[in-house]
Design a protein around this motif. Structure first.
Motif, PDB file in Angstrom:
ATOM      1  N   ARG A  48       0.851  -1.198   0.000  1.00  0.00           N
ATOM      2  CA  ARG A  48       0.000   0.000   0.000  1.00  0.00           C
ATOM      3  C   ARG A  48       0.887   1.250   0.000  1.00  0.00           C
ATOM      4  O   ARG A  48       1.666   1.473   0.918  1.00  0.00           O
ATOM      5  N   ILE A  49       0.734   2.066  -1.060  1.00  0.00           N
ATOM      6  CA  ILE A  49       1.585   3.244  -1.246  1.00  0.00           C
ATOM      7  C   ILE A  49       0.777   4.511  -0.986  1.00  0.00           C
ATOM      8  O   ILE A  49      -0.364   4.653  -1.465  1.00  0.00           O
ATOM      9  N   ALA A  50       1.373   5.421  -0.255  1.00  0.00           N
ATOM     10  CA  ALA A  50       0.835   6.774  -0.108  1.00  0.00           C
ATOM     11  C   ALA A  50       1.852   7.747  -0.682  1.00  0.00           C
ATOM     12  O   ALA A  50       3.065   7.499  -0.645  1.00  0.00           O
ATOM     13  N   ILE A  51       1.362   8.844  -1.194  1.00  0.00           N
ATOM     14  CA  ILE A  51       2.236   9.855  -1.791  1.00  0.00           C
ATOM     15  C   ILE A  51       2.260  11.081  -0.902  1.00  0.00           C
ATOM     16  O   ILE A  51       1.208  11.607  -0.503  1.00  0.00           O
ATOM     17  N   TYR A  52       3.463  11.524  -0.586  1.00  0.00           N
ATOM     18  CA  TYR A  52       3.651  12.775   0.163  1.00  0.00           C
ATOM     19  C   TYR A  52       4.304  13.772  -0.780  1.00  0.00           C
ATOM     20  O   TYR A  52       5.405  13.544  -1.288  1.00  0.00           O
ATOM     21  N   ASP A  53       3.617  14.886  -0.998  1.00  0.00           N
ATOM     22  CA  ASP A  53       4.037  15.891  -1.981  1.00  0.00           C
ATOM     23  C   ASP A  53       4.374  17.202  -1.268  1.00  0.00           C
ATOM     24  O   ASP A  53       3.591  18.156  -1.291  1.00  0.00           O
ATOM     25  N   PRO A  54       5.545  17.299  -0.638  1.00  0.00           N
ATOM     26  CA  PRO A  54       5.843  18.482   0.171  1.00  0.00           C
ATOM     27  C   PRO A  54       6.062  19.752  -0.645  1.00  0.00           C
ATOM     28  O   PRO A  54       5.849  20.855  -0.136  1.00  0.00           O
ATOM     29  N   LEU A  55       6.487  19.632  -1.902  1.00  0.00           N
ATOM     30  CA  LEU A  55       6.850  20.810  -2.695  1.00  0.00           C
ATOM     31  C   LEU A  55       5.880  21.077  -3.844  1.00  0.00           C
ATOM     32  O   LEU A  55       6.108  21.979  -4.650  1.00  0.00           O
ATOM     33  N   GLY A  56       4.827  20.303  -3.938  1.00  0.00           N
ATOM     34  CA  GLY A  56       3.846  20.529  -4.999  1.00  0.00           C
ATOM     35  C   GLY A  56       4.276  20.021  -6.362  1.00  0.00           C
ATOM     36  O   GLY A  56       3.797  20.517  -7.388  1.00  0.00           O
ATOM     37  N   ASP A  57       5.145  19.013  -6.385  1.00  0.00           N
ATOM     38  CA  ASP A  57       5.702  18.534  -7.650  1.00  0.00           C
ATOM     39  C   ASP A  57       5.188  17.164  -8.077  1.00  0.00           C
ATOM     40  O   ASP A  57       5.679  16.595  -9.061  1.00  0.00           O
ATOM     41  N   ALA A  58       4.227  16.618  -7.366  1.00  0.00           N
ATOM     42  CA  ALA A  58       3.798  15.250  -7.652  1.00  0.00           C
ATOM     43  C   ALA A  58       3.243  15.094  -9.061  1.00  0.00           C
ATOM     44  O   ALA A  58       3.456  14.060  -9.712  1.00  0.00           O
ATOM     45  N   GLU A  59       2.534  16.086  -9.561  1.00  0.00           N
ATOM     46  CA  GLU A  59       1.960  15.966 -10.898  1.00  0.00           C
ATOM     47  C   GLU A  59       3.049  15.909 -11.964  1.00  0.00           C
ATOM     48  O   GLU A  59       2.904  15.216 -12.978  1.00  0.00           O
ATOM     49  N   THR A  60       4.144  16.643 -11.748  1.00  0.00           N
ATOM     50  CA  THR A  60       5.250  16.585 -12.695  1.00  0.00           C
ATOM     51  C   THR A  60       5.893  15.203 -12.679  1.00  0.00           C
ATOM     52  O   THR A  60       6.199  14.631 -13.728  1.00  0.00           O
ATOM     53  N   VAL A  61       6.083  14.647 -11.488  1.00  0.00           N
ATOM     54  CA  VAL A  61       6.634  13.290 -11.395  1.00  0.00           C
ATOM     55  C   VAL A  61       5.690  12.290 -12.063  1.00  0.00           C
ATOM     56  O   VAL A  61       6.115  11.383 -12.787  1.00  0.00           O
ATOM     57  N   ASN A  62       4.413  12.465 -11.849  1.00  0.00           N
ATOM     58  CA  ASN A  62       3.418  11.576 -12.440  1.00  0.00           C
ATOM     59  C   ASN A  62       3.448  11.628 -13.967  1.00  0.00           C
ATOM     60  O   ASN A  62       3.266  10.601 -14.634  1.00  0.00           O
ATOM     61  N   ALA A  63       3.686  12.825 -14.527  1.00  0.00           N
ATOM     62  CA  ALA A  63       3.707  12.956 -15.980  1.00  0.00           C
ATOM     63  C   ALA A  63       4.779  12.078 -16.611  1.00  0.00           C
ATOM     64  O   ALA A  63       4.606  11.553 -17.712  1.00  0.00           O
TER      65      ALA A  63
ATOM     66  N   TYR B  25       6.432   9.357 -14.792  1.00  0.00           N
ATOM     67  CA  TYR B  25       6.597   8.013 -14.231  1.00  0.00           C
ATOM     68  C   TYR B  25       5.299   7.404 -13.692  1.00  0.00           C
ATOM     69  O   TYR B  25       5.344   6.470 -12.900  1.00  0.00           O
ATOM     70  N   ASP B  26       4.168   7.917 -14.119  1.00  0.00           N
ATOM     71  CA  ASP B  26       2.858   7.296 -13.908  1.00  0.00           C
ATOM     72  C   ASP B  26       2.639   6.860 -12.458  1.00  0.00           C
ATOM     73  O   ASP B  26       2.451   5.674 -12.163  1.00  0.00           O
ATOM     74  N   LEU B  27       2.651   7.823 -11.560  1.00  0.00           N
ATOM     75  CA  LEU B  27       2.377   7.508 -10.155  1.00  0.00           C
ATOM     76  C   LEU B  27       0.946   7.026  -9.962  1.00  0.00           C
ATOM     77  O   LEU B  27       0.674   6.207  -9.076  1.00  0.00           O
ATOM     78  N   LYS B  28       0.058   7.528 -10.791  1.00  0.00           N
ATOM     79  CA  LYS B  28      -1.334   7.095 -10.667  1.00  0.00           C
ATOM     80  C   LYS B  28      -1.457   5.593 -10.896  1.00  0.00           C
ATOM     81  O   LYS B  28      -2.290   4.914 -10.275  1.00  0.00           O
ATOM     82  N   GLY B  29      -0.594   5.050 -11.777  1.00  0.00           N
ATOM     83  CA  GLY B  29      -0.615   3.620 -12.045  1.00  0.00           C
ATOM     84  C   GLY B  29      -0.178   2.769 -10.864  1.00  0.00           C
ATOM     85  O   GLY B  29      -0.395   1.549 -10.863  1.00  0.00           O
ATOM     86  N   LEU B  30       0.406   3.394  -9.838  1.00  0.00           N
ATOM     87  CA  LEU B  30       0.768   2.665  -8.617  1.00  0.00           C
ATOM     88  C   LEU B  30      -0.428   2.470  -7.697  1.00  0.00           C
ATOM     89  O   LEU B  30      -0.321   1.814  -6.662  1.00  0.00           O
ATOM     90  N   ARG B  31      -1.566   3.085  -8.038  1.00  0.00           N
ATOM     91  CA  ARG B  31      -2.807   3.011  -7.271  1.00  0.00           C
ATOM     92  C   ARG B  31      -2.588   3.445  -5.813  1.00  0.00           C
ATOM     93  O   ARG B  31      -2.825   2.657  -4.875  1.00  0.00           O
TER      94      ARG B  31
ATOM     95  N   GLY C  80      -7.084  19.373   0.171  1.00  0.00           N
ATOM     96  CA  GLY C  80      -8.348  19.281  -0.547  1.00  0.00           C
ATOM     97  C   GLY C  80      -8.208  19.200  -2.048  1.00  0.00           C
ATOM     98  O   GLY C  80      -9.152  18.806  -2.736  1.00  0.00           O
ATOM     99  N   ARG C  81      -7.044  19.589  -2.568  1.00  0.00           N
ATOM    100  CA  ARG C  81      -6.844  19.474  -4.006  1.00  0.00           C
ATOM    101  C   ARG C  81      -6.823  17.995  -4.403  1.00  0.00           C
ATOM    102  O   ARG C  81      -6.308  17.156  -3.683  1.00  0.00           O
ATOM    103  N   GLU C  82      -7.351  17.717  -5.595  1.00  0.00           N
ATOM    104  CA  GLU C  82      -7.439  16.327  -6.024  1.00  0.00           C
ATOM    105  C   GLU C  82      -6.305  15.972  -6.967  1.00  0.00           C
ATOM    106  O   GLU C  82      -6.038  16.675  -7.941  1.00  0.00           O
ATOM    107  N   SER C  83      -5.619  14.908  -6.657  1.00  0.00           N
ATOM    108  CA  SER C  83      -4.615  14.324  -7.542  1.00  0.00           C
ATOM    109  C   SER C  83      -4.705  12.812  -7.409  1.00  0.00           C
ATOM    110  O   SER C  83      -4.983  12.290  -6.315  1.00  0.00           O
ATOM    111  N   PHE C  84      -4.497  12.115  -8.511  1.00  0.00           N
ATOM    112  CA  PHE C  84      -4.517  10.649  -8.513  1.00  0.00           C
ATOM    113  C   PHE C  84      -5.872  10.103  -8.034  1.00  0.00           C
ATOM    114  O   PHE C  84      -5.949   9.004  -7.487  1.00  0.00           O
ATOM    115  N   GLY C  85      -6.930  10.910  -8.212  1.00  0.00           N
ATOM    116  CA  GLY C  85      -8.250  10.501  -7.756  1.00  0.00           C
ATOM    117  C   GLY C  85      -8.430  10.605  -6.258  1.00  0.00           C
ATOM    118  O   GLY C  85      -9.398  10.062  -5.710  1.00  0.00           O
TER     119      GLY C  85
END
Length: 649
Positions: free
Chosen positions: A53-68, A70-76, A89-94
Motif C-alpha cells: 500500500r503506497i501513499a504519496i507525500y508531496d511536500p513541494l507541490g511537484d507530484a503531478e510533474t513526477v506523475n507525468a 513516471y505514472d504515479l497514478k498507475g501505482l494506485r 483538498g486538491r485532487e490528484s490521482f483521484g
C-alpha cells in the motif's frame, strides 16, 4: 492536451532583476527527464510497482510533474499528503490531498515526490510514521556526483545545463555543433560536456564526455567524426548535451551547421532552447516548389501520443493533428506541407507542441534541385498580455523595442522580412519598418499599421527600395521593425520577425528569426536592455562567431541598434582565438550608432593569422561600450551560404 509539466515561468519584471535567474527556465522537469535519470528510474519504478500500500507525500507541490513522467497514478496510491495547508483538498490521482499530520498507519510505503537534499524532508516527518513504513524519495534518480556542479541543492539550474542538438549523418549530410568553454570565465576548472547520441527510435548509439579544461577553447562535435569513432552506420536523431561541473552560466549555447557533398547542402541554426513549450511560431509556409519538413525531437523519456501535436495557419483555428506516436527521445520528420497543402509563403504556421519537445528545426527542400536549408521556429508565449506602459512610456523609451534584421550586400543577396506573431494574445502588431544604410543613415521608412494576427505581410527590400526611389549607398545595411502607435494598438514587448535571404547567383536561401529588445539606453524598463552578465543595463557585447575552417569562408553582419542616441562609434574588438583558446590576433572596428558592418573572415584576417589560428578557430566579438546584435553564416562562392543570429555569453 499538453504534457502536465512546468518548463518556463515568466518572471515578474516589477520584482526586479536577480542574478542567475533571468532566463525563466525551470529545472525539475530536466532532473526527472534526464536520459541518465530515466535509465535509473526503471528499477525505481519497478520496485514501487512491487510494493504494498503506497501513499504519496508531496511536500513541494511537484507530484503531478513526477506523475507525468513516471505514472504515479498507475501505482494506485491509497492516500495523498501535502505540507502546505492551501494544497489540502486538491485532487490528484483521484484522491483529495490531506495534511501530512493525518498520515495513515496502514500504509507500507510513503513515496516522497522530491529530491531530499541532506534528508531534511524525511527527518521532518519521521516521527509521524510507524516503524514499518518504508520511505522512498526521488534520490535513486540522482545523477552521479561527477556530473553535479552545485552539490548542496540537487535541483539547481547549474546542475542541469542541458540542451538537445539535431544530429544527422545520413544521405551525404553531416552535422557539426560548435561552442566554446565560456564556463571557465566563471571559474570552472574541470568542466566537461556529457554527450549522448540518440537515434530516431530513441535508442542510445553512443555516450561520452568532451573535456572542457582550457579557458576559451573551442568545442567542436562533427557527426562524421562521431560516426567513425564509434563505428556507427547512418543516423538521424538527437545529441543530448549536458555541461557538467560548471560555474556561472546554466545555458548550453551552440551553433549548428548542416553540410554535405551537394552544392545546396549548407545551413546553420541556433541552439535548441532547453525548455519545451506549448506552442512554436515563426515557421513560414513553403513556396510551391518546396517541401517543408519539421524535425520533432521528443525531449522526454515518455512517448508523444498520436494526435498530441499539430499544425495550423497563424490566426486560424483548424488544427491538423499528427496522427503518429513518437518514441521516448525519438526523432521524426513531419511533412508539414502535406498536412497543410494550401499554405504558401508568406503564410505562417503555428506548431501545437504540447511541451513535448524543445525549439524545433524545420528543413525546406527545393524540388528538382534538392537544395536544402534549415532554420528554427521560436517559442510562442502563452503567458503574456498587452502592456499599456509600453505605449504610455513611448516618449521616454525613444524608439523603444527594436527588431533588427540584416540586409546583406544587395548585389549578392535578396532579402524579404516578415513580422511574426509570437504570443497567443498578439491579435495585431502595430509596427513600422525603417531601413538603414551601413553608415547609420535612414534610407526609408514605412508605417505598416496594425497588422492582424492572421495577416502575413512580407516586406521585400528590393521592392521597397524601388518604391522609395532610393538605394543603400554602402550596398548593405539593416532594417528594423519598431512599434508604431500612431493609429493606436497594443504591444507586449515580445516583437519578433523573420528574414528570408536568397543568394542571387545560386537561388540558395537561408532564414533567421529573433525577437526585439530595447537597445543602448541608460535606463532599465522592465528587464531591458538585457545583459549576458551583470546587472542591467549591462551595455556590453560578447558574441561567439564560429568559423568555417577549411569548408567555407565565414561572414558576419554586426548591427549597432539604438533606441536613443548612444556612443557615436562602437569600439568593437574582433578577437581571433585558436581552437585551444589562444588569442592569435585582434582587429578594432568602429560601427556608427544606428549602422552596421558586414565583413568576411578571409578579408578581416590575413593568411598568416588564419594559418596560425588553425581550422578550429573562432572569433570573439567584444565591446564594452555598447550592445551589438549579430548574424553569422558560411559562404561557399558560387554554391551556397548559410545564415542565423549569433549567441552571446
Amino acid at each position: 492536451m499538453a504534457l502536465n509539466i512546468e518548463t518556463f515561468r515568466n518572471a515578474d519584471h516589477r520584482a526586479g532583476w536577480r542574478p542567475g535567474n533571468n532566463s525563466g527556465g525551470l529545472t525539475l522537469f530536466k532532473a526527472l527527464g534526464h536520459p541518465v535519470s530515466a535509465d535509473l528510474a526503471r528499477a525505481w519504478r519497478a520496485d514501487l510497482a512491487r510494493a504494498g500500500r503506497i501513499a504519496i507525500y508531496d511536500p513541494l507541490g511537484d507530484a503531478e510533474t513526477v506523475n507525468a513522467f513516471y505514472d504515479l497514478k498507475g501505482l494506485r496510491p491509497v492516500a495523498h499528503y501535502v505540507q502546505q495547508i492551501e494544497h489540502v483538498g486538491r485532487e490528484s490521482f483521484g484522491l483529495a490531498a490531506q495534511p501530512i499530520t493525518r498520515v495513515d498507519t496502514g500504509i507500507d510505503v510513503l513515496l516522497v515526490t522530491a529530491f531530499d537534499d541532506g534528508g531534511t524532508l524525511v527527518r521532518q516527518i519521521r516521527h509521524l510514521l510507524h516503524g514499518q513504513v518504508r520511505v522512498v524519495t526521488l534520490d535513486p534518480l540522482r545523477l552521479p556526483d561527477r556530473m553535479i556542479s552545485a552539490p548542496k541543492r540537487y535541483v539547481d539550474a547549474l546542475n542541469f545545463a542541458t540542451n538537445f542538438g539535431f544530429f544527422r549523418d545520413a544521405e551525404g549530410l553531416h552535422t557539426k555543433i560548435v561552442t566554446a568553454n565560456y564556463w571557465a570565465g566563471y571559474g570552472a576548472t574541470d568542466a566537461a560536456l556529457y554527450c549522448r547520441l540518440i537515434d530516431s527510435d530513441g535508442s542510445t548509439l553512443a555516450e561520452w564526455e568532451e573535456p572542457l579544461t582550457t579557458a576559451d577553447a573551442v568545442v567542436s562535435i562533427d557527426s562524421k567524426d562521431i560516426r567513425k569513432r564509434f563505428g556507427l552506420g547512418e543516423f538521424t536523431g538527437s545529441l543530448f548535451l549536458h555541461a557538467v561541473r560548471i560555474r556561472g552560466h546554466e545555458i548550453v549555447k551552440y551553433a549548428l551547421d548542416v553540410y554535405g557533398e551537394r552544392a545546396g547542402d549548407l545551413s546553420c541554426t541556433h541552439d535548441a532552447n532547453a525548455w519545451p513549450a506549448d506552442l512554436y511560431a515563426g515557421m513560414p509556409a513553403p513556396d510551391a516548389d518546396e517541401r517543408l519538413i519539421l524535425w520533432v525531437q521528443n525531449s522526454h523519456p515518455i512517448p508523444i501520443p498520436a494526435g498530441a501535436i499539430g499544425f495550423n495557419l497563424m490566426g486560424g483555428q483548424d488544427v491538423t493533428a499528427f496522427e503518429s506516436r513518437v518514441e521516448p527521445f525519438g526523432t521524426v520528420a513531419v511533412d508539414v506541407g502535406t498536412m497543410l497543402p494550401d499554405a504558401r509563403f508568406p503564410d505562417q504556421i503555428e506548431i501545437q507542441a504540447g511541451r513535448y519537445f524543445v525549439r524545433p528545426r524545420y528543413e525546406v527542400i527545393r524540388t528538382g534541385t534538392n537544395a536544402r536549408r534549415m532554420a528554427h521556429a521560436n517559442v510562442e508565449r502563452v503567458d503574456l498580455k498587452p502592456d499599456a506602459e509600453i505605449r504610455e512610456s513611448a516618449g521616454l523609451l525613444g524608439r523603444g523595442y527594436i527588431m533588427p534584421l540584416p540586409v546583406l550586400p544587395v548585389g549578392e543577396f535578396h532579402t524579404v522580412c516578415l513580422p511574426t506573431p509570437m504570443a497567443t494574445t498578439q491579435d495585431e502588431l502595430p509596427i513600422r519598418a525603417e531601413l538603414f544604410d551601413a553608415d547609420g543613415g535612414l534610407v526609408a521608412r514605412k508605417v505598416l499599421g496594425r497588422i492582424p494576427r492572421s495577416t502575413s505581410l512580407a516586406l521585400d527590400i528590393d521592392a521597397w527600395l524601388k518604391e522609395a526611389a532610393t538605394a543603400l549607398p554602402s550596398g548593405t545595411g539593416h532594417m528594423e521593425f519598431v512599434y508604431d502607435f500612431s493609429d493606436g494598438g497594443e504591444a507586449d514587448g515580445w516583437l519578433h520577425a523573420l528574414a528570408r535571404i536568397e543568394q542571387r547567383g545560386t537561388g540558395h536561401r537561408a532564414e533567421t528569426i529573433f525577437g526585439a529588445h530595447i537597445f543602448n539606453v541608460p535606463f532599465v524598463f522592465r528587464d531591458e536592455p538585457q545583459s549576458y552578465s551583470g546587472r542591467p543595463p549591462g551595455l556590453t557585447t560578447r558574441l561567439f562567431l564560429r568559423l568555417g575552417g577549411t569548408m567555407a569562408d565565414t561572414m558576419c553582419h554586426l548591427i549597432y541598434p539604438a533606441s536613443m542616441p548612444w556612443a557615436p562609434l562602437s569600439e568593437t574588438d574582433l578577437k581571433l582565438i585558436s581552437g585551444d583558446g589562444r588569442e592569435i590576433a585582434t582587429r578594432r572596428v568602429q560601427i556608427r550608432c544606428g549602422g552596421s558592418l558586414y565583413w568576411r573572415y578571409s578579408q578581416m584576417f590575413d593568411a598568416r593569422e588564419r594559418d596560425a589560428a588553425g581550422p578550429d578557430a573562432y572569433v570573439q566579438i567584444r565591446d564594452t561600450t555598447c550592445r551589438l546584435f549579430g548574424f553569422h553564416g558560411l559562404l561557399i562562392e558560387g554554391r551556397s551560404f548559410s545564415l542565423d543570429h549569433m549567441f552571446g555569453y
